[in-house]
Scaffold this motif. Structure first.
Motif, PDB file in Angstrom:
ATOM      1  N   LYS A 405       0.837  -1.195   0.000  1.00  0.00           N
ATOM      2  CA  LYS A 405       0.000   0.000   0.000  1.00  0.00           C
ATOM      3  C   LYS A 405       0.875   1.249   0.000  1.00  0.00           C
ATOM      4  O   LYS A 405       1.774   1.402   0.835  1.00  0.00           O
ATOM      5  N   LYS A 406       0.600   2.156  -0.942  1.00  0.00           N
ATOM      6  CA  LYS A 406       1.313   3.433  -1.024  1.00  0.00           C
ATOM      7  C   LYS A 406       0.306   4.523  -1.348  1.00  0.00           C
ATOM      8  O   LYS A 406      -0.373   4.461  -2.379  1.00  0.00           O
ATOM      9  N   ASN A 407       0.223   5.514  -0.455  1.00  0.00           N
ATOM     10  CA  ASN A 407      -0.728   6.606  -0.632  1.00  0.00           C
ATOM     11  C   ASN A 407      -2.127   6.041  -0.902  1.00  0.00           C
ATOM     12  O   ASN A 407      -2.673   5.349  -0.066  1.00  0.00           O
ATOM     13  N   ASN A 408      -2.687   6.313  -2.099  1.00  0.00           N
ATOM     14  CA  ASN A 408      -4.021   5.795  -2.400  1.00  0.00           C
ATOM     15  C   ASN A 408      -3.962   4.639  -3.395  1.00  0.00           C
ATOM     16  O   ASN A 408      -4.949   4.333  -4.079  1.00  0.00           O
ATOM     17  N   GLU A 409      -2.814   3.965  -3.467  1.00  0.00           N
ATOM     18  CA  GLU A 409      -2.634   2.842  -4.384  1.00  0.00           C
ATOM     19  C   GLU A 409      -2.370   1.560  -3.595  1.00  0.00           C
ATOM     20  O   GLU A 409      -1.691   1.581  -2.570  1.00  0.00           O
ATOM     21  N   THR A 410      -2.899   0.438  -4.123  1.00  0.00           N
ATOM     22  CA  THR A 410      -2.708  -0.866  -3.469  1.00  0.00           C
ATOM     23  C   THR A 410      -2.441  -1.926  -4.528  1.00  0.00           C
ATOM     24  O   THR A 410      -3.217  -2.053  -5.487  1.00  0.00           O
ATOM     25  N   LEU A 411      -1.356  -2.672  -4.346  1.00  0.00           N
ATOM     26  CA  LEU A 411      -1.061  -3.810  -5.219  1.00  0.00           C
ATOM     27  C   LEU A 411      -1.233  -5.093  -4.403  1.00  0.00           C
ATOM     28  O   LEU A 411      -0.561  -5.294  -3.394  1.00  0.00           O
ATOM     29  N   ILE A 412      -2.152  -5.944  -4.855  1.00  0.00           N
ATOM     30  CA  ILE A 412      -2.391  -7.234  -4.201  1.00  0.00           C
ATOM     31  C   ILE A 412      -1.794  -8.324  -5.074  1.00  0.00           C
ATOM     32  O   ILE A 412      -2.132  -8.432  -6.259  1.00  0.00           O
ATOM     33  N   THR A 413      -0.911  -9.133  -4.497  1.00  0.00           N
ATOM     34  CA  THR A 413      -0.284 -10.234  -5.219  1.00  0.00           C
ATOM     35  C   THR A 413      -0.627 -11.538  -4.518  1.00  0.00           C
ATOM     36  O   THR A 413      -0.417 -11.667  -3.311  1.00  0.00           O
ATOM     37  N   VAL A 414      -1.173 -12.502  -5.281  1.00  0.00           N
ATOM     38  CA  VAL A 414      -1.511 -13.811  -4.732  1.00  0.00           C
ATOM     39  C   VAL A 414      -0.687 -14.857  -5.464  1.00  0.00           C
ATOM     40  O   VAL A 414      -0.783 -14.986  -6.690  1.00  0.00           O
ATOM     41  N   ASN A 415       0.135 -15.578  -4.724  1.00  0.00           N
ATOM     42  CA  ASN A 415       0.918 -16.679  -5.287  1.00  0.00           C
ATOM     43  C   ASN A 415       0.171 -17.993  -5.061  1.00  0.00           C
ATOM     44  O   ASN A 415      -0.017 -18.419  -3.923  1.00  0.00           O
ATOM     45  N   PHE A 416      -0.255 -18.619  -6.147  1.00  0.00           N
ATOM     46  CA  PHE A 416      -0.952 -19.903  -6.078  1.00  0.00           C
ATOM     47  C   PHE A 416       0.009 -21.044  -6.418  1.00  0.00           C
ATOM     48  O   PHE A 416       0.892 -20.889  -7.265  1.00  0.00           O
ATOM     49  N   LYS A 417      -0.189 -22.185  -5.786  1.00  0.00           N
ATOM     50  CA  LYS A 417       0.523 -23.400  -6.183  1.00  0.00           C
ATOM     51  C   LYS A 417      -0.447 -24.568  -6.168  1.00  0.00           C
ATOM     52  O   LYS A 417      -1.167 -24.787  -5.191  1.00  0.00           O
ATOM     53  N   ASN A 418      -0.471 -25.323  -7.273  1.00  0.00           N
ATOM     54  CA  ASN A 418      -1.276 -26.537  -7.358  1.00  0.00           C
ATOM     55  C   ASN A 418      -0.364 -27.717  -7.059  1.00  0.00           C
ATOM     56  O   ASN A 418       0.484 -28.084  -7.866  1.00  0.00           O
ATOM     57  N   ASN A 419      -0.514 -28.300  -5.885  1.00  0.00           N
ATOM     58  CA  ASN A 419       0.351 -29.392  -5.438  1.00  0.00           C
ATOM     59  C   ASN A 419      -0.132 -30.773  -5.891  1.00  0.00           C
ATOM     60  O   ASN A 419       0.490 -31.777  -5.558  1.00  0.00           O
ATOM     61  N   ASN A 420      -1.242 -30.820  -6.627  1.00  0.00           N
ATOM     62  CA  ASN A 420      -1.726 -32.098  -7.140  1.00  0.00           C
ATOM     63  C   ASN A 420      -0.773 -32.641  -8.200  1.00  0.00           C
ATOM     64  O   ASN A 420      -0.110 -31.879  -8.908  1.00  0.00           O
ATOM     65  N   LEU A 421      -0.712 -33.950  -8.299  1.00  0.00           N
ATOM     66  CA  LEU A 421       0.143 -34.583  -9.300  1.00  0.00           C
ATOM     67  C   LEU A 421      -0.429 -34.402 -10.701  1.00  0.00           C
ATOM     68  O   LEU A 421      -1.637 -34.258 -10.883  1.00  0.00           O
ATOM     69  N   SER A 422       0.451 -34.422 -11.688  1.00  0.00           N
ATOM     70  CA  SER A 422       0.037 -34.203 -13.067  1.00  0.00           C
ATOM     71  C   SER A 422      -0.953 -35.270 -13.510  1.00  0.00           C
ATOM     72  O   SER A 422      -0.789 -36.446 -13.200  1.00  0.00           O
ATOM     73  N   PRO A 423      -1.979 -34.891 -14.263  1.00  0.00           N
ATOM     74  CA  PRO A 423      -3.027 -35.828 -14.682  1.00  0.00           C
ATOM     75  C   PRO A 423      -2.713 -36.469 -16.013  1.00  0.00           C
ATOM     76  O   PRO A 423      -1.773 -36.107 -16.704  1.00  0.00           O
ATOM     77  N   MET A 424      -3.553 -37.428 -16.361  1.00  0.00           N
ATOM     78  CA  MET A 424      -3.468 -38.012 -17.698  1.00  0.00           C
ATOM     79  C   MET A 424      -3.942 -36.991 -18.725  1.00  0.00           C
ATOM     80  O   MET A 424      -3.498 -36.976 -19.870  1.00  0.00           O
ATOM     81  N   ILE A 425      -4.870 -36.108 -18.313  1.00  0.00           N
ATOM     82  CA  ILE A 425      -5.358 -35.061 -19.213  1.00  0.00           C
ATOM     83  C   ILE A 425      -4.382 -33.897 -19.127  1.00  0.00           C
ATOM     84  O   ILE A 425      -4.187 -33.322 -18.070  1.00  0.00           O
ATOM     85  N   SER A 426      -3.750 -33.523 -20.214  1.00  0.00           N
ATOM     86  CA  SER A 426      -2.747 -32.470 -20.182  1.00  0.00           C
ATOM     87  C   SER A 426      -3.265 -31.158 -20.725  1.00  0.00           C
ATOM     88  O   SER A 426      -2.680 -30.113 -20.484  1.00  0.00           O
ATOM     89  N   ASN A 427      -4.338 -31.191 -21.471  1.00  0.00           N
ATOM     90  CA  ASN A 427      -4.869 -29.981 -22.074  1.00  0.00           C
ATOM     91  C   ASN A 427      -5.940 -29.391 -21.160  1.00  0.00           C
ATOM     92  O   ASN A 427      -6.980 -29.977 -20.965  1.00  0.00           O
ATOM     93  N   LEU A 428      -5.666 -28.228 -20.607  1.00  0.00           N
ATOM     94  CA  LEU A 428      -6.585 -27.622 -19.638  1.00  0.00           C
ATOM     95  C   LEU A 428      -7.945 -27.334 -20.266  1.00  0.00           C
ATOM     96  O   LEU A 428      -8.966 -27.334 -19.578  1.00  0.00           O
ATOM     97  N   SER A 429      -7.971 -27.135 -21.579  1.00  0.00           N
ATOM     98  CA  SER A 429      -9.256 -26.827 -22.202  1.00  0.00           C
ATOM     99  C   SER A 429     -10.240 -27.977 -22.036  1.00  0.00           C
ATOM    100  O   SER A 429     -11.459 -27.782 -22.033  1.00  0.00           O
ATOM    101  N   GLU A 430      -9.726 -29.208 -21.884  1.00  0.00           N
ATOM    102  CA  GLU A 430     -10.619 -30.349 -21.688  1.00  0.00           C
ATOM    103  C   GLU A 430     -11.376 -30.243 -20.378  1.00  0.00           C
ATOM    104  O   GLU A 430     -12.473 -30.776 -20.222  1.00  0.00           O
ATOM    105  N   LEU A 431     -10.743 -29.545 -19.391  1.00  0.00           N
ATOM    106  CA  LEU A 431     -11.401 -29.399 -18.088  1.00  0.00           C
ATOM    107  C   LEU A 431     -12.644 -28.528 -18.184  1.00  0.00           C
ATOM    108  O   LEU A 431     -13.532 -28.597 -17.341  1.00  0.00           O
ATOM    109  N   MET A 432     -12.696 -27.707 -19.219  1.00  0.00           N
ATOM    110  CA  MET A 432     -13.827 -26.793 -19.375  1.00  0.00           C
ATOM    111  C   MET A 432     -14.847 -27.341 -20.371  1.00  0.00           C
ATOM    112  O   MET A 432     -15.828 -26.696 -20.687  1.00  0.00           O
ATOM    113  N   GLY A 433     -14.630 -28.561 -20.873  1.00  0.00           N
ATOM    114  CA  GLY A 433     -15.491 -29.112 -21.911  1.00  0.00           C
ATOM    115  C   GLY A 433     -16.760 -29.725 -21.385  1.00  0.00           C
ATOM    116  O   GLY A 433     -17.006 -29.802 -20.186  1.00  0.00           O
ATOM    117  N   ASP A 434     -17.578 -30.204 -22.338  1.00  0.00           N
ATOM    118  CA  ASP A 434     -18.894 -30.739 -21.989  1.00  0.00           C
ATOM    119  C   ASP A 434     -18.816 -32.049 -21.237  1.00  0.00           C
ATOM    120  O   ASP A 434     -19.748 -32.431 -20.543  1.00  0.00           O
TER     121      ASP A 434
END
Length: 559
Positions: A405-434
């Motif tokens: 926070k500086k004066n009237n400005e705020t920078l929020i940083t979120v560091n995410f980590k996915n600790n799950n093991l890699s899947p058989m499905i490698s294309n993330l777009s498949e996760l959003m499919g029908d």
């Protein structure tokens, strides 16, 4: 000679009184440390001293009367504990019975004794010396809360009604704590819970044939063009608002006379199991403990379908065995369960709502749920995640938040980590499919077919705060949804939502840059989303830096 006898009696009385103060102090310390059997034994020893002492010379002494009443109350702890626990029993049809009216009578008796002690504390000089101000304040608050508890219990004596408990799975995070996979209906007749029926959430959802416009996030990723449905009705992080929506769906699905909604997160169940120990479900040849309860309750989900009774049987057997376990616990463990149950409200692992205004005001007064709300003269931040990938990735997602926070400005940083093991499905777009709903889950959350994290991220701000830009892994996000919402108290908030994805074993960085129409305050009120684990925060304001673990809603000083 009489003078010497009186002096001797005075010395003896003073000595005995000093010993009494020592034992009373020891009793309170044992009580504070959770050593209830020892505290009860010490209390009984004190009473052996007090009774003859009061007959000699201290019969009208306020401090002595305070000690006596307090010690009698402590010695009665086992009976109060047994009453509270034994209010829950099984009848001959294997249905649960909880005697709400009997519990109310017990609390009325307790309230009368507590009130006498509270009044005597206010008049006592010694009590304020041997008991810390913090403990006295907590006792006063407890004394003041008992009439409200009695009023709540009394509301169930006036008419037959129902309570609905929704079980939220935090491994699939949603705004109020997790995906609502199942629920229980408690029938209350003449102040007693006569039956508990557990059901799959989709059974109730199947009873609704109308259409309700879905909010952003649900509309794009969860509704399948069917609008808002019951399984996603807890989308609003303001629990009273979500609860009203949930009860509306139940009412439209022919669940009538429901007055109270309770939401429970897995962390509460895990806590209870850590005290009771593991439970055996003989019909399913399964052992349930705090480490596997969420997996057990979803491992057979492929066999659940509208009209299926298997989930009902699993939950019913678990509740039955849990009740038996609790009834066989020792006194200290029973009290520990009661204390921890009360503590869970602070972490919003249990949340309450009533459509009876007078009762709901009690829930709000004691913060028995998460409510959107800011503090006067403080900046505000509420980060809310929603897993729209229809999987259980959240169990192994970690995050850290940095605020500059500086004066009237705020920078929020979120560091995410996915600790799950890699899947058989490698294309993330498949996760959003029908076909995502048909992807099979593994019982081992680290080895599922897909555990990429598809997160509809929201940030809630005050109206005077403005979003300037969002970056995800250094790329600008230009497609976000921004709207103004109101909480149950009609206060306005700015809601900003957008989608981010995180593949297994990946790290990602989210940056949110804000400006404020007003100067930054020297405090910030940060709300924690129910169901998320405690999150590390670092806040920097000019030369000031503070680090903490966000476990519950917190007001942080920045100077």
């Amino acid at each position: 000679m009489w003078k010497r006898i009186l002096i001797l009696l005075g010395i003896i009385s003073a000595t005995v009184f000093a010993i009494l103060i020592f034992l009373v102090t020891r009793t309170f310390n044992q009580l504070n440390n959770g050593n209830f059997p020892e505290a009860r034994e010490t209390a009984l020893k004190c009473l052996y001293i007090i009774e003859p002492l009061s007959k000699i010379t201290f019969s009208n002494n306020t401090d002595l009367e305070l000690f006596k009443n307090s010690l009698y109350l402590i010695s009665d702890i086992p009976s109060y504990t047994d009453t509270l626990i034994s209010a829950s029993n099984l009848n001959h049809k294997n249905n649960y019975i909880f005697d709400i009216s009997g519990l109310k009578i017990t609390l009325i008796d307790l309230e009368q004794k507590i009130q006498i002690i509270d009044n005597q504390i206010n008049q006592s000089k010694i009590a304020n010396k041997i008991i810390s101000e913090e403990k006295l304040q907590k006792f006063h608050q407890f004394s003041e809360s008992l009439p409200d508890m009695i009023k709540f219990l009394d509301s169930f004596s006036n008419q037959d009604q129902k309570i609905i408990i929704v079980f939220q799975n935090s491994d699939e995070i949603r705004a109020t704590g997790g995906f609502m996979g199942s629920y229980a209906v408690l029938d209350i007749v003449n102040g007693k819970v006569t039956e508990i029926v557990t059901e799959d959430i989709y059974d109730a959802d199947g009873q609704f044939e109308g259409f309700i416009e879905a909010p952003s996030g649900v509309k794009e990723y969860l509704s399948d063009s069917k609008g808002l449905r019951l399984p996603n009705a807890n989308w609003n992080p303001d629990f009273p608002t979500s609860a009203e929506q949930i009860l509306q769906f139940f009412a439209l699905g022919n669940k009538k006379n429901v007055t109270t909604l309770i939401a429970v997160n897995p962390d509460y169940a895990k806590l209870i199991l850590s005290i009771t120990g593991r439970i055996t479900l003989k019909d399913y040849n399964t052992i349930v403990d705090r480490n596997n309860i969420t997996e057990v309750l979803r491992s057979r989900r492929g066999t659940f379908f509208p009209g299926s009774t298997e989930k009902k049987h699993i939950l019913s057997q678990l509740l039955t065995q849990l009740q038996i376990k609790i009834s066989n616990l020792d006194e200290k463990s029973k009290i520990n369960i009661l204390q921890e149950t009360i503590n869970q409200f602070a972490y919003n692992n249990i949340q309450l709502y009533s459509n009876v205004d007078e009762i709901d005001k009690i829930f709000s007064k004691y913060s028995f749920r998460q409510e959107l709300g800011f503090k006067k003269n403080a900046d505000y931040l509420f980060l809310v995640e929603s897993n729209v990938g229809i999987n259980k990735a959240n169990k192994n997602i970690t995050r850290e938040v940095f605020i500059d926070k500086k004066n009237n400005e705020t920078l929020i940083t979120v560091n995410f980590k996915n600790n799950n093991l890699s899947p058989m499905i490698s294309n993330l777009s498949e996760l959003m499919g029908d076909e995502i709903e048909n992807v099979n889950e593994s019982n081992n959350s680290n080895k599922a077919n897909h555990l990429g994290y598809v997160n509809y991220q929201r940030i809630f701000l005050k109206q005077e705060q403005n979003l300037e830009y969002i970056k995800y892994n250094d790329s600008l996000i230009v497609d976000w949804h921004e709207t103004t919402i109101k909480n149950s108290k009609n206060e306005e908030f700015k809601e900003i939502g957008f989608i981010i994805t995180l593949m297994e074993q990946e790290n990602s960085v989210l940056e949110i840059y804000l400006t404020n129409n007003q100067q930054n305050e020297n405090q910030i009120y940060i709300q924690k989303q129910p169901g998320l684990p405690a999150t590390p925060y670092t806040i920097k304001k000019d030369s000031f830096i503070t680090q903490f673990l966000l476990e519950q809603n917190s007001l942080i000083n920045l100077q």
